[in-house]
Design an enzyme around this catalytic site. Structure first.
Site, PDB file in Angstrom:
ATOM      1  N   CYS A 257      29.880  55.606 -90.258  1.00 43.19           N
ATOM      2  CA  CYS A 257      31.355  54.876 -90.055  1.00 43.19           C
ATOM      3  C   CYS A 257      30.550  54.402 -88.321  1.00 43.19           C
ATOM      4  O   CYS A 257      29.301  55.369 -87.676  1.00 43.19           O
ATOM      5  CB  CYS A 257      31.932  56.005 -89.443  1.00 43.19           C
ATOM      6  SG  CYS A 257      33.409  55.953 -88.241  1.00 43.19           S
TER       7      CYS A 257
ATOM      8  N   CYS B 251      31.850  55.441 -85.100  1.00 45.06           N
ATOM      9  CA  CYS B 251      31.496  56.941 -84.776  1.00 45.06           C
ATOM     10  C   CYS B 251      29.900  57.212 -84.418  1.00 45.06           C
ATOM     11  O   CYS B 251      30.130  58.181 -83.400  1.00 45.06           O
ATOM     12  CB  CYS B 251      31.471  57.698 -86.236  1.00 45.06           C
ATOM     13  SG  CYS B 251      32.908  57.778 -86.989  1.00 45.06           S
TER      14      CYS B 251
END
Length: 114
Positions: free
Chosen positions: A40, A43
């Site tokens: 991600c 992230c």
């Protein structure tokens, strides 16, 4: 950067939780939990912010993270549909949920409100 390297870097500050350790960790005090995954993009930006926050609030709150690839049951239990999702727990009860990239200031303010 491969996922094992990211995990290694971020372990320095925030606590990594599993389904076996999660509930014990959040049952007392204030805990911020970052649900993330190594693939991600946002992230990867959130993790250093979470780690930095962990160092700043270590006496007042616990900062932790859950890799949803490794712990899909926890993601499901808390309705995590997109990541990063950050949850704030106080004495075992979820009191706040933020979806998407969050600044350190926003996260710190959320923890201080508890």
């Amino acid at each position: 950067m491969d996922s094992s390297h990211i995990e290694e870097l971020s372990i320095m500050a925030a606590v990594s939780l599993t389904k076996d350790t999660f509930h014990k960790q959040v049952e007392q005090g204030v805990t911020l939990v970052d649900f993330w995954a190594p693939w991600c993009g946002p992230c990867k930006i959130q993790l250093p912010i979470v780690d930095e926050l962990s160092e700043e609030v270590n006496q007042k709150a616990t900062v932790a993270k859950v890799n949803i690839d490794n712990e899909p049951e926890l993601a499901s239990e808390y309705g995590v549909m997109s990541i990063p999702t950050l949850l704030v727990f106080k004495d075992g009860k979820m009191v706040d949920k933020m979806v998407g990239l969050q600044s350190k200031e926003v996260l710190k303010k959320k923890l201080e409100q508890q």
